[in-house]
Design a protein around this motif. Sequence first.
Motif, mmCIF file in Angstrom:
data_model
loop_
_atom_site.group_PDB
_atom_site.id
_atom_site.type_symbol
_atom_site.label_atom_id
_atom_site.label_comp_id
_atom_site.label_asym_id
_atom_site.label_seq_id
_atom_site.Cartn_x
_atom_site.Cartn_y
_atom_site.Cartn_z
ATOM 1 N N TRP A 80 1.070 -1.231 -0.010
ATOM 2 C CA TRP A 80 0.186 0.163 0.148
ATOM 3 C C TRP A 80 0.938 1.214 -0.056
ATOM 4 O O TRP A 80 1.833 1.302 1.010
ATOM 5 C CB TRP A 80 -1.047 0.133 1.333
ATOM 6 C CG TRP A 80 -1.962 -0.947 1.338
ATOM 7 C CD1 TRP A 80 -1.928 -2.402 1.051
ATOM 8 C CD2 TRP A 80 -3.350 -0.624 1.669
ATOM 9 N NE1 TRP A 80 -3.222 -2.791 1.205
ATOM 10 C CE2 TRP A 80 -4.247 -1.636 1.403
ATOM 11 C CE3 TRP A 80 -4.073 0.516 1.815
ATOM 12 C CZ2 TRP A 80 -5.540 -1.800 1.659
ATOM 13 C CZ3 TRP A 80 -5.365 0.583 1.709
ATOM 14 C CH2 TRP A 80 -6.164 -0.637 1.790
ATOM 15 N N PHE A 96 -4.964 5.130 0.770
ATOM 16 C CA PHE A 96 -6.283 5.184 1.670
ATOM 17 C C PHE A 96 -6.877 6.639 1.156
ATOM 18 O O PHE A 96 -5.989 7.617 1.342
ATOM 19 C CB PHE A 96 -6.098 5.081 3.116
ATOM 20 C CG PHE A 96 -7.556 5.357 3.724
ATOM 21 C CD1 PHE A 96 -8.448 4.486 3.749
ATOM 22 C CD2 PHE A 96 -7.554 6.609 4.488
ATOM 23 C CE1 PHE A 96 -9.477 4.695 4.443
ATOM 24 C CE2 PHE A 96 -8.697 6.835 5.130
ATOM 25 C CZ PHE A 96 -10.089 5.731 5.026
ATOM 26 N N GLY A 99 -10.481 7.522 1.518
ATOM 27 C CA GLY A 99 -11.761 7.692 2.632
ATOM 28 C C GLY A 99 -12.526 9.109 2.215
ATOM 29 O O GLY A 99 -12.708 9.783 3.236
ATOM 30 N N ASP A 100 -12.661 9.578 0.977
ATOM 31 C CA ASP A 100 -13.382 10.655 0.830
ATOM 32 C C ASP A 100 -14.969 10.399 0.679
ATOM 33 O O ASP A 100 -15.522 9.844 -0.245
ATOM 34 C CB ASP A 100 -13.042 11.256 -0.645
ATOM 35 C CG ASP A 100 -13.547 12.425 -1.039
ATOM 36 O OD1 ASP A 100 -14.652 12.936 -0.345
ATOM 37 O OD2 ASP A 100 -13.115 13.143 -1.852
ATOM 38 N N ALA A 101 -15.713 10.599 1.712
ATOM 39 C CA ALA A 101 -17.295 10.430 1.617
ATOM 40 C C ALA A 101 -17.855 11.071 0.635
ATOM 41 O O ALA A 101 -18.861 10.463 0.042
ATOM 42 C CB ALA A 101 -17.645 10.786 3.016
ATOM 43 N N ALA A 102 -17.520 12.298 0.026
ATOM 44 C CA ALA A 102 -18.115 12.767 -0.875
ATOM 45 C C ALA A 102 -18.206 12.097 -2.169
ATOM 46 O O ALA A 102 -19.158 11.967 -2.855
ATOM 47 C CB ALA A 102 -17.502 14.165 -1.030
ATOM 48 N N THR A 103 -16.935 11.806 -2.430
ATOM 49 C CA THR A 103 -17.112 11.122 -3.871
ATOM 50 C C THR A 103 -17.392 9.582 -3.959
ATOM 51 O O THR A 103 -17.587 8.917 -4.898
ATOM 52 C CB THR A 103 -15.513 11.239 -4.488
ATOM 53 O OG1 THR A 103 -14.621 10.601 -3.627
ATOM 54 C CG2 THR A 103 -14.976 12.579 -4.738
ATOM 55 N N GLY A 104 -17.056 9.062 -2.635
ATOM 56 C CA GLY A 104 -17.258 7.689 -2.360
ATOM 57 C C GLY A 104 -16.100 6.628 -2.698
ATOM 58 O O GLY A 104 -15.994 5.752 -2.821
ATOM 59 N N ARG A 105 -14.947 7.395 -2.721
ATOM 60 C CA ARG A 105 -13.671 6.827 -3.102
ATOM 61 C C ARG A 105 -13.032 6.327 -1.768
ATOM 62 O O ARG A 105 -12.896 7.341 -0.947
ATOM 63 C CB ARG A 105 -12.868 7.843 -3.834
ATOM 64 C CG ARG A 105 -11.318 7.321 -4.236
ATOM 65 C CD ARG A 105 -11.293 5.717 -4.916
ATOM 66 N NE ARG A 105 -11.784 5.689 -6.092
ATOM 67 C CZ ARG A 105 -11.305 5.519 -7.264
ATOM 68 N NH1 ARG A 105 -10.011 5.735 -7.416
ATOM 69 N NH2 ARG A 105 -11.870 5.341 -8.302
ATOM 70 N N PHE A 106 -13.165 5.089 -1.634
ATOM 71 C CA PHE A 106 -12.509 4.823 -0.316
ATOM 72 C C PHE A 106 -10.946 4.449 -0.494
ATOM 73 O O PHE A 106 -10.201 5.056 0.537
ATOM 74 C CB PHE A 106 -13.165 3.274 0.176
ATOM 75 C CG PHE A 106 -12.867 2.740 1.465
ATOM 76 C CD1 PHE A 106 -13.240 3.428 2.758
ATOM 77 C CD2 PHE A 106 -12.054 1.718 1.894
ATOM 78 C CE1 PHE A 106 -12.914 3.078 3.956
ATOM 79 C CE2 PHE A 106 -11.783 1.413 2.930
ATOM 80 C CZ PHE A 106 -12.018 2.209 4.164
ATOM 81 N N VAL A 107 -10.696 3.719 -1.186
ATOM 82 C CA VAL A 107 -9.111 3.475 -1.510
ATOM 83 C C VAL A 107 -8.691 3.818 -2.877
ATOM 84 O O VAL A 107 -9.830 3.662 -3.792
ATOM 85 C CB VAL A 107 -8.690 1.924 -1.197
ATOM 86 C CG1 VAL A 107 -7.565 1.520 -1.763
ATOM 87 C CG2 VAL A 107 -8.607 1.974 0.398
ATOM 88 N N PRO A 115 -7.465 2.174 -6.022
ATOM 89 C CA PRO A 115 -6.734 0.785 -6.308
ATOM 90 C C PRO A 115 -5.363 1.028 -7.039
ATOM 91 O O PRO A 115 -4.587 0.121 -6.832
ATOM 92 C CB PRO A 115 -7.910 0.403 -7.078
ATOM 93 C CG PRO A 115 -8.679 1.268 -7.593
ATOM 94 C CD PRO A 115 -8.528 2.669 -6.428
ATOM 95 N N VAL A 132 -2.468 0.327 -4.737
ATOM 96 C CA VAL A 132 -2.285 -0.824 -3.784
ATOM 97 C C VAL A 132 -1.712 -1.943 -4.771
ATOM 98 O O VAL A 132 -2.513 -2.209 -5.851
ATOM 99 C CB VAL A 132 -3.722 -1.122 -3.345
ATOM 100 C CG1 VAL A 132 -3.666 -2.449 -2.611
ATOM 101 C CG2 VAL A 132 -4.193 -0.164 -2.398
ATOM 102 N N ILE A 186 -4.319 -4.409 4.535
ATOM 103 C CA ILE A 186 -4.249 -3.554 5.646
ATOM 104 C C ILE A 186 -3.172 -2.270 5.232
ATOM 105 O O ILE A 186 -2.503 -2.470 4.526
ATOM 106 C CB ILE A 186 -3.667 -4.019 6.872
ATOM 107 C CG1 ILE A 186 -4.387 -5.338 7.190
ATOM 108 C CG2 ILE A 186 -3.440 -2.976 8.002
ATOM 109 C CD1 ILE A 186 -3.961 -5.836 8.633
ATOM 110 N N PRO A 187 -3.555 -1.084 5.364
ATOM 111 C CA PRO A 187 -2.746 -0.001 4.880
ATOM 112 C C PRO A 187 -1.438 -0.068 5.510
ATOM 113 O O PRO A 187 -1.163 -0.829 6.541
ATOM 114 C CB PRO A 187 -3.518 1.397 5.380
ATOM 115 C CG PRO A 187 -4.911 0.653 5.629
ATOM 116 C CD PRO A 187 -5.109 -0.604 5.920
#
Lengths: 441, 441
Positions: free
Chosen positions: A165, A170, A172-180, A182, A185, A203-204
């Motif tokens: 990683w 990581f 974690g942008d709630a607004a765009t829905g981008r969690f990770v 890819p 990674v 795991i990060p």
Amino acid sequence: MSPRELHLNINILHSGFSPAAWRMEGSDPRASFDVNHYINVARIAERGTFDAVFLADQAAISDRVDFRPLTSLEPTIVLALVAGHTERIGLIATASTTYNEPYNLARRFATLDHASGGRAGWNIVTSADLSQSRNFGLEKPVAHSSRYERAGEFTEIVKALWDSWEEDAFVGDAATGRFVDPAKVHAIAHRGKHFSVHGPHNIPRPPQGHPVLVQAGGSDDGRELAAEHAEAVFSASQSFEEALEYAADLRRRAGSFGRPPDSLLVLAGLATIIASTEAEARRRQEELRELIPLEYSLSRLAGVLQLDPKGLDLDAPLPDDIPLPADGGHTFFRATLALARRERLTVRGLIRALNGGTGHRTIVGTPRDVADDIERWFSARAADGFNLMPDVLPHGLEVFVDEVVPILRQRGLFRRQYTGRTLREHLGLARPANPYAAAAE
Amino acid sequence: MSPRELHLNINILHSGFSPAAWRMEGSDPRASFDVNHYINVARIAERGTFDAVFLADQAAISDRVDFRPLTSLEPTIVLALVAGHTERIGLIATASTTYNEPYNLARRFATLDHASGGRAGWNIVTSADLSQSRNFGLEKPVAHSSRYERAGEFTEIVKALWDSWEEDAFVGDAATGRFVDPAKVHAIAHRGKHFSVHGPHNIPRPPQGHPVLVQAGGSDDGRELAAEHAEAVFSASQSFEEALEYAADLRRRAGSFGRPPDSLLVLAGLATIIASTEAEARRRQEELRELIPLEYSLSRLAGVLQLDPKGLDLDAPLPDDIPLPADGGHTFFRATLALARRERLTVRGLIRALNGGTGHRTIVGTPRDVADDIERWFSARAADGFNLMPDVLPHGLEVFVDEVVPILRQRGLFRRQYTGRTLREHLGLARPANPYAAAAE
């Protein structure tokens, strides 16, 4: 360059270094199975601003469990509990490369590192003895060279998983829905002689980049593994000269892997029996000796030297013709033999000199004696620090923290408070760069 | 016989059951990697006198990690931290029999059981998917029947190791120097098709005798494994009728292993979206649905059904000719297909009905609706309890504890306080006798 700093670990060897520790007044015989004992000892060490607590490990029962506590609770779980009850002290757990899978082990140490805010360390060992091999489907131990070859490949994989990683993978942008992200990674796609591991890790990257890598390289293969991967090495040198030579050898070997000499710390094993006068310390040593059954000491010595205890005469020196094991013998084999020969000891004398242990150097004396010895070794670079093994826990550590640590601080050798948050910071070790970040530069 | 008691576990599925949980206001996107999140949720569940917290596990990264948190911190280490911050609640960790060694796993759960005063449980799983197999040297997953055969043998060995110390094997008599009575510590000398493990274990028998054995038997092999070994089974029944049938089938199978029917509890998976009115709960459901990218839902559905997402028409029903996997398909494959057929749903409708999940039943409604449903299932023995999966954590659990639990207590269905100390006591399960003690009688 900042001045060298002394490093101190506490080796929580169940009830203490002495096999009779659990029998001493004030000891709880159940301590070795009680996680509160480990928490309590760690908190005392943290009060003394120690770098880390250290736990050994063995995936088999000791054949001397009738006489003394064994090291058996699983260390990463015990240290997770310790993490929850401490703030700063490092947490070094032993885990074997012989009977684990790298993906599982990478996760356990990454989890401990995340859970403790960057305080985890992994003591890399190989498992040599028959009692462990028989718990993992083998009728005899894995051969020495193959064990170390596997350990090297295992360690490479674990590091690659931790690095799989990128630091900012990581999102974690709630607004765009981008969690990770890819793209940040990476599969490791490892295919080697002993393992195929595709990855990536799940795991990060751990807070320390890598949990600190620790090793106890004694044999030639062990030293090579330490020189290539370890950031701290536990040594078992009996004498000052041996320690100087060992440290110089390790630094030379590390250099041959292109590593700067200060990227590898040597922490010498140090057993202590401390009292306010030397005479009192000697009395304490005798008291502990008296509590160790001779049957136990003889069988342990015979075990280390791979001999039949019945063949040993208590009042004669060790036989001249002790065969060197095919693999060169492990650290304690060589240390024990060297001690016996150097001091020309009878078997009984050797047992006395070992204090029921297996070859770690023991200081018996006052707090000042201990501080003087530590200063001498540290100043001459025979060691960068010590893996402390008090005779009885927590008693021997309390005495050390209350009476030896203040002397070391007064002499400017040891920290008065923690300045860092992570084990890596305590040890003055650089945080490894992520290879993907380096590639992108 | 005492009246049946309802059992409740909280499944800490990272940020919550909804794939969009991490995006909701008040959620911390980093929660799934933050051990304090797990501790916080466990403490809320303990305030609600839940039986246990439950953690799933996967030794591979999810291929949908770009959209949602993954289950990845190693569960036994996380639960060790949770143990240190709770007093009574049980701690159930998932660990795979496919890519672990029984000796190592026996130690981890025994350590967790000792460290928590008897609160550990082991959710026995096999690992079926390619992404995990490739992290452990295999180019394809282990075949279904071989996986279950290995799991059965693995479980036997772990139990035998836990039993290898008689209850009074530990002596700890400082006066005589007898630490352990070696005559009461037994080699297991297991030689089987998948494993050879000599033993004995190196930890005294766990406080619970055995940590509670949990399983999620869906397939025929899975149900057999559950019927033989499990003390609690997680089910994924979509409907009341299906649940009744499942519970009856399991009890019948348990009987064929000579086990009494009440030695096996069925805990049904239950996802919840709770608000003070039904309309508000529906609005919350819509809000969560809107936050789940369609790309994510489609790829997840296709993954469960082992189809190419490109072949799915959002506005048509599922194809008629979905091939049943050779191994019969796992629980969610069958549950998802059954739901689509029963409700005659289009792909879009199926995605809506699943709420971004994989087939667990979801209640959307008021606290009273949830309590009514729980009472109906429990009273009819469709379930002995529930493995709760709130939409968002900790929010959904707080609502449950503050508003559903009081109703359940008022109706006399659920405990008002803990009466036991161990997970086994919470679940009303007998402590397994040590076979050596039985033999000596």
